[in-house]
Design an enzyme around this catalytic site. Structure first.
Site, short mmCIF file in Angstrom:
data_model
loop_
_atom_site.label_atom_id
_atom_site.label_comp_id
_atom_site.label_asym_id
_atom_site.label_seq_id
_atom_site.Cartn_x
_atom_site.Cartn_y
_atom_site.Cartn_z
N LYS A 22 0.85 -1.21 0.00
CA LYS A 22 0.00 0.00 0.00
C LYS A 22 0.88 1.25 0.00
O LYS A 22 0.65 2.18 -0.77
CB LYS A 22 -0.90 0.01 1.24
N ASN A 23 1.88 1.25 0.88
CA ASN A 23 2.65 2.49 1.05
C ASN A 23 3.63 2.75 -0.10
O ASN A 23 4.26 3.80 -0.15
CB ASN A 23 3.36 2.49 2.41
N ARG A 92 -5.57 9.95 4.25
CA ARG A 92 -4.70 10.90 4.93
C ARG A 92 -3.38 11.12 4.19
O ARG A 92 -2.76 12.17 4.31
CB ARG A 92 -4.46 10.46 6.36
N CYS A 116 -5.85 12.96 12.88
CA CYS A 116 -5.64 11.59 12.43
C CYS A 116 -5.66 10.66 13.61
O CYS A 116 -5.39 11.05 14.73
CB CYS A 116 -4.28 11.56 11.76
N ARG A 121 -0.64 14.84 12.60
CA ARG A 121 0.38 14.50 11.60
C ARG A 121 0.71 15.77 10.82
O ARG A 121 0.19 16.01 9.74
CB ARG A 121 -0.12 13.39 10.68
N PRO A 122 1.56 16.59 11.39
CA PRO A 122 1.86 17.87 10.74
C PRO A 122 2.58 17.67 9.42
O PRO A 122 3.14 16.61 9.15
CB PRO A 122 2.76 18.58 11.75
N ILE A 123 2.55 18.72 8.59
CA ILE A 123 3.24 18.64 7.30
C ILE A 123 4.25 19.79 7.17
O ILE A 123 4.58 20.20 6.07
CB ILE A 123 2.23 18.65 6.12
N ASP A 124 4.70 20.29 8.33
CA ASP A 124 5.63 21.43 8.31
C ASP A 124 6.90 21.14 7.50
O ASP A 124 7.38 21.99 6.75
CB ASP A 124 6.01 21.82 9.76
N ASP A 308 4.64 0.45 11.98
CA ASP A 308 3.43 -0.18 11.44
C ASP A 308 3.27 -1.63 11.91
O ASP A 308 2.20 -2.22 11.73
CB ASP A 308 3.44 -0.13 9.90
N ILE A 330 7.63 6.90 16.83
CA ILE A 330 7.31 7.60 15.57
C ILE A 330 6.03 8.42 15.71
O ILE A 330 6.00 9.59 15.34
CB ILE A 330 7.18 6.60 14.39
N ARG A 400 -8.51 -0.49 4.47
CA ARG A 400 -7.61 0.51 3.88
C ARG A 400 -6.26 -0.11 3.51
O ARG A 400 -5.56 0.39 2.64
CB ARG A 400 -7.36 1.66 4.86
N1 EPU Z 1 6.13 14.64 10.94
C1 EPU Z 1 6.23 15.96 11.30
N2 EPU Z 1 6.23 16.91 10.31
C2 EPU Z 1 6.17 16.58 8.99
C3 EPU Z 1 6.08 15.23 8.63
C4 EPU Z 1 6.07 14.26 9.63
O1 EPU Z 1 6.30 16.30 12.47
O2 EPU Z 1 6.18 17.50 8.15
C5 EPU Z 1 6.12 13.61 12.00
C6 EPU Z 1 4.79 12.86 12.04
O3 EPU Z 1 3.82 13.56 12.78
C7 EPU Z 1 5.18 11.55 12.68
C8 EPU Z 1 6.61 11.33 12.16
O4 EPU Z 1 7.06 12.61 11.70
O5 EPU Z 1 5.19 11.68 14.07
C9 EPU Z 1 6.71 10.31 11.04
O6 EPU Z 1 5.90 10.70 9.97
P1 EPU Z 1 6.21 10.30 8.46
O7 EPU Z 1 6.09 11.54 7.65
O8 EPU Z 1 7.48 9.53 8.39
O9 EPU Z 1 5.01 9.33 8.16
P2 EPU Z 1 3.94 9.42 7.00
O10 EPU Z 1 4.59 9.72 5.71
O11 EPU Z 1 2.80 10.24 7.44
C10 EPU Z 1 4.21 6.89 6.35
C11 EPU Z 1 3.29 5.71 6.19
C12 EPU Z 1 2.79 5.29 7.56
C13 EPU Z 1 4.01 4.91 8.40
C14 EPU Z 1 4.99 6.09 8.48
C15 EPU Z 1 6.27 5.77 9.21
C16 EPU Z 1 2.31 5.99 4.03
C17 EPU Z 1 1.12 6.27 3.19
N3 EPU Z 1 2.17 6.07 5.34
O12 EPU Z 1 3.43 7.92 6.97
O13 EPU Z 1 1.99 4.13 7.35
O14 EPU Z 1 3.59 4.57 9.69
O15 EPU Z 1 5.33 6.51 7.14
O16 EPU Z 1 6.91 4.68 8.65
O17 EPU Z 1 3.37 5.66 3.48
C18 EPU Z 1 0.27 2.60 7.83
O18 EPU Z 1 0.52 2.05 6.75
O19 EPU Z 1 -0.48 2.10 8.70
C19 EPU Z 1 0.87 3.90 8.13
C20 EPU Z 1 0.43 4.71 9.06
#
Ligand code: EPU
Length: 419
Positions: A22-23, A92, A116, A121-124, A308, A330, A400
């Site tokens: 999926k990811n 998401r 979430c 889950r910030p995107i900063d 995960d 994480i 999902r």
């Molecule tokens: N974070 C920030 N700011 C940002 C981006 C991330 O603070 O701008 C924080 C997040 O809040 C979190 C940490 O950094 O605490 C890790 O977030 P990351 O961006 O690495 O995760 P993601 O891209 O949102 C993907 C997977 C998740 C998986 C994580 C970690 C996808 C679609 N999702 O999420 O998968 O847990 O990486 O490996 O690829 C799942 O499949 O169940 C799932 C949640």
């Protein structure tokens, strides 16, 4: 609302081919926007998140169709660069369409992904990195409006404060068609990043260093479509291995990505299960009773133990001999499944980022509600290993990420129905 009815206590035995990841599928589907042509994706899992990604592609003008596990995506024509709030909220991880749309069209309007089930889950980091690449970003009423004045992003040196998977993907997606070279330091090293880069390279992109902390991307004016097979899902592998470890029995997973699953396997091995790997197969035979894992199970970015897989392993260790300790590093709210496991007889104490799991002799069936994707899968595992019947509601979370989980369980001899 559908639910799963599970009769626990049956041992599981059989061979299971693993679904595509999926990811990987989601960012690769977003990446097809950059190819300005037709791409064919094999091993695309049939999941609600994948269909949500397809709806986003169709809404901006691409033509996306499925035949079994093959997706054909024609992105020759893009009609708009705005993704509705409703579509953004359906999934998401829709935020990865931001980098892809910027790479394709130099502009986009998307939404803040919102709250979430795993905590905020910030995107900063995504926004700061894209800003460095010349993207002008402002927010208005929950909408993120992005524009590149020259129409093409410029290469930049970006150092991430944390190796975020999504931020790394967004930067790569924007950088492959940018003007000049982009360097990402402290990039995420997850295998799904390598899969995305593998797809992009087949489309003509120039990327080096994926799988390492420093990724270098040389922007190309245009990419083309390609045919690509998506890697298999290492978290689904972790789920079915934990399931058979918990319910007892033996399983052969085929189409597995063995090296990528290794960080999970090395911990699972400590429970006393016999595990053998060869090429793309993983074989597991459970012991008579699982042993607790002695060392603290710390979730970390790859190649650490995957967050995960935390919930599914916890479900198995809830009936192990001894105490196991998890440390979730994480996400802030990733123990929401614990209450359901406790309802099924588990002894779990959550203290901030730490969860102490004292193994019980047996769990018992209960009626529980899936809280999130992996938490829901953990409840299925607990229910299959427990004595008696369980009902799991809100299984939309499970759909999902797992292709027809009840079929897979029945193939292994378990009793699980969707009603
Ligand atoms: N974070 C920030 N700011 C940002 C981006 C991330 O603070 O701008 C924080 C997040 O809040 C979190 C940490 O950094 O605490 C890790 O977030 P990351 O961006 O690495 O995760 P993601 O891209 O949102 C993907 C997977 C998740 C998986 C994580 C970690 C996808 C679609 N999702 O999420 O998968 O847990 O990486 O490996 O690829 C799942 O499949 O169940 C799932 C949640």
């Amino acid at each position: 609302m559908q639910k799963f009815i599970i009769e626990g206590g049956k041992s599981l035995r059989g061979e299971l081919p693993l679904q595509g990841s999926k990811n990987s599928s989601l960012p690769i589907m977003a990446a097809t926007l950059l190819s300005c042509g037709e791409s064919t994706l094999h091993s695309c899992p049939q999941l609600t998140d994948v269909y949500a990604a397809a709806r986003i592609l169709n809404c901006v003008g691409c033509k996306c169709s499925f035949s079994g596990n093959t997706a054909v995506i024609d992105s020759a024509v893009i009609e708009k660069t705005e993704i509705s709030e409703q579509l953004m909220r359906e999934m998401r991880s829709s935020i990865i369409f931001m980098g892809a749309m910027l790479g394709r069209a130099g502009e986009c309007v998307v939404s803040v992904p919102g709250g979430c089930e795993l905590g905020p889950r910030p995107i900063d980091m995504h926004l700061a990195a894209l800003g460095k690449m010349g993207v002008d970003i402002h927010e208005s009423g929950g909408r993120i409006i992005c524009r590149i004045a020259s129409g093409r992003a410029k290469g930049a040196k970006i150092s991430l404060a944390f190796p975020s998977v999504g931020a790394t993907e967004n930067i790569i997606l924007c950088a492959v068609t940018a003007d000049g070279e982009t360097v990402i330091n402290n990039a995420a090293r997850e295998p799904e990043i390598c899969d995305l880069c593998g797809f992009l390279r087949k489309c003509g992109a120039e990327i080096k260093g994926d799988g390492e902390s420093r990724i270098v991307i040389k922007g190309k004016k245009q990419l083309h479509g390609c045919e690509y097979k998506i890697m298999s899902d290492r978290i689904v592998a972790a789920t079915y291995l934990s399931m058979v470890a918990a319910a007892k029995g033996e399983i052969i997973l085929t189409n597995a990505c063995v090296p990528e699953t290794e960080p999970f396997l090395s911990v699972l091995e400590q429970t006393g299960c016999s595990i053998y790997m060869s090429d793309n197969r993983i074989y597991l035979r459970s012991g008579s009773r699982l042993k607790a894992v002695r060392e603290r199970i710390r979730t970390m970015p790859h190649p650490g133990f995957p967050t995960d897989a935390q919930a599914v392993l916890m479900a198995a260790l809830a009936a192990a001999d001894g105490t196991s300790i998890f440390e979730e590093n994480i996400f802030d709210c990733r123990y929401r499944h614990a209450d359901a496991l406790i309802k099924m007889g588990a002894d779990i104490q959550v203290l901030g980022k730490v969860a102490v799991v004292k193994g019980r002799e047996k769990l018992h069936g209960a009626n529980v509600q899936a809280t999130d994707l992996r938490g829901g899968a953990a409840m299925v595992i607990a229910a299959l290993s427990a004595e008696g019947a369980s009902e799991i509601t809100r299984i939309c979370h499970i759909d999902r990420g797992y292709e027809k989980m009840e079929y897979a369980v029945r193939l292994l001899g378990g009793e699980m129905r969707r009603v």
